[in-house]
Design an enzyme around this catalytic site. Structure first.
Site, PDB file in Angstrom:
ATOM      1  CE  LYS A 114      -4.398  -1.692   1.764  1.00  0.00           C
ATOM      2  NZ  LYS A 114      -5.377  -1.654   2.850  1.00  0.00           N
ATOM      3  CE  LYS A 196      -5.589  -8.891  -2.424  1.00  0.00           C
ATOM      4  NZ  LYS A 196      -5.654  -8.353  -1.052  1.00  0.00           N
ATOM      5  CE  LYS A 199     -14.815  -1.236  -5.824  1.00  0.00           C
ATOM      6  NZ  LYS A 199     -15.577  -0.296  -5.026  1.00  0.00           N
TER       7      LYS A 199
END
Ligand code: TYM
Length: 332
Positions: A114, A196, A199
């Site tokens: 992130k 993976k 969204k």
């Protein structure tokens, strides 16, 4: 609550859930309700570790709550609540952050990923996120935590934090176990099946959202990336087909051998359409129920208010004990 084992899990309110969220986690939450004391949470405090538009976060949080109900989480059977309504999570999080090492948090792969994705906002909350997650779990002394495989590292950290706290201050926390499904613990992107499904993927065809309509679902599956062979079987190296087989197996209950026989002699095109149809049919009742629940604002409010009251009462007992153990002065 009766003397059953305790389950805790949470999901971030990022608009609608992905098929990965559903297969890897949420669909498994429903059957657990009959056997365990289940506590499920929309983790809106975790969501603000990346920048959010406030009005959108508010809507997404209520939608996520309604969507969990549409997926079969029954607020009469389980404690279903919104994280920011229950102050004990933040309170315990501070205490536990003082039992967590900087080095441990630096090793978290989600933090590293992130931070790469949001280089202009590597905030302290993003770094300490796993401590809040540990608090979510430990505030209820959960035995089991049903999650997808991507949360395993966070769960291991929660176990380490609990053990360290218990060693320092005396036994309080149970050491929670992950509950990871055998099939579907990591649903992959339809466009890059080594990654993976998420969204945040920029390609909208990579990810199925559980409120997508039937045509959209079938269209996305038709475009799914596979390989240059033609055999529908589960084998190393066939990432795209393995992923489609996993998804098909999860929504139909068929095992891989059954799927291989069903599609013997058929091409990838037929298989992709069959997967799309099975997924769309499986999700259709959820879309209908979501429309019902999200329209009934009063009922939703009643459910999340009662859920928060129950969650607070439950967690307060454990968090007060933690406060006492570390030496905070009682006010009563
Ligand atoms: P979140 O919101 O990213 O995802 C919710 C759940 O969905 C699972 N999942 C997947 N499973 C299989 N395949 C995928 N492609 C996939 N993508 C997501 C996740 O493993 C998760 O179980 N930090 C957590 C939320 C959280 C939590 C908790 C979970 C906060 N506190 C306490 C358990 C206990 C998260 O961001 O999940």
């Amino acid at each position: 609550m009766e003397d059953k084992k305790v389950i805790f899990s949470g999901i971030q309110p990022t608009g609608t859930f992905t098929l990965g969220n559903y297969i890897g986690a949420v669909r498994n939450w429903k059957p657990l309700q009959d056997e365990y004391n289940c506590i499920y949470c929309v983790v809106n405090m975790h969501a603000i570790t990346v920048r959010q538009e406030p009005a959108k976060l508010r809507k997404n949080t209520l939608d996520a709550y309604a969507l969990l109900m549409a997926c079969g989480i029954d607020p009469e059977k389980s404690i279903l609540f919104i994280q920011s309504h229950v102050k004990t999570h933040a309170e315990l999080s501070w205490v536990l952050s003082c039992a967590t090492q900087f080095g441990e948090l630096s090793r978290m792969t989600q933090f590293k990923d992130k931070s790469k994705r949001h280089p202009d906002d590597i905030n302290a909350g993003l770094f300490t996120y796993p401590v809040l997650m540990a608090s979510d779990i430990l505030a209820y002394n959960a035995d089991l935590v049903p999650v997808g495989v991507d949360q395993k590292q966070h769960l291991e950290l929660a176990r380490n934090i609990a053990q360290r706290f218990n060693q320092r201050y005396g036994e309080l926390f149970k050491i929670p176990d992950a509950y990871i499904p055998e099939v579907g613990a990591k649903v992959m992107s339809l466009q890059e099946p080594t990654k993976k499904m998420s969204k945040s993927d920029e390609n909208p065809n990579a990810c199925i959202l559980i409120l997508d309509d039937k045509d959209t679902i079938i269209r996305k599956f038709k475009r799914a990336v596979t390989d240059s062979e033609s055999e529908i079987c589960y084998r190393e190296g066939k990432d795209g087909i393995n992923n489609l087989m996993t998804i098909y197996s999860s929504v139909t209950g068929k095992n891989f051998d059954e799927i291989t026989s069903e599609f013997a002699g058929k091409g990838y095109g037929d298989f992709k359409i069959a997967v799309g149809e099975a997924v769309a049919d499986h999700l259709a009742p959820i879309r209908e129920k979501f429309a019902e629940y999200s329209a009934d604002k009063e009922y939703l409010k009643k459910c999340y208010t009662e859920g928060a009251e129950k969650a607070l009462a439950y967690s307060q007992r454990i968090v007060s004990k933690a406060y006492r153990k570390v030496g905070f002065v009682d006010i009563k």
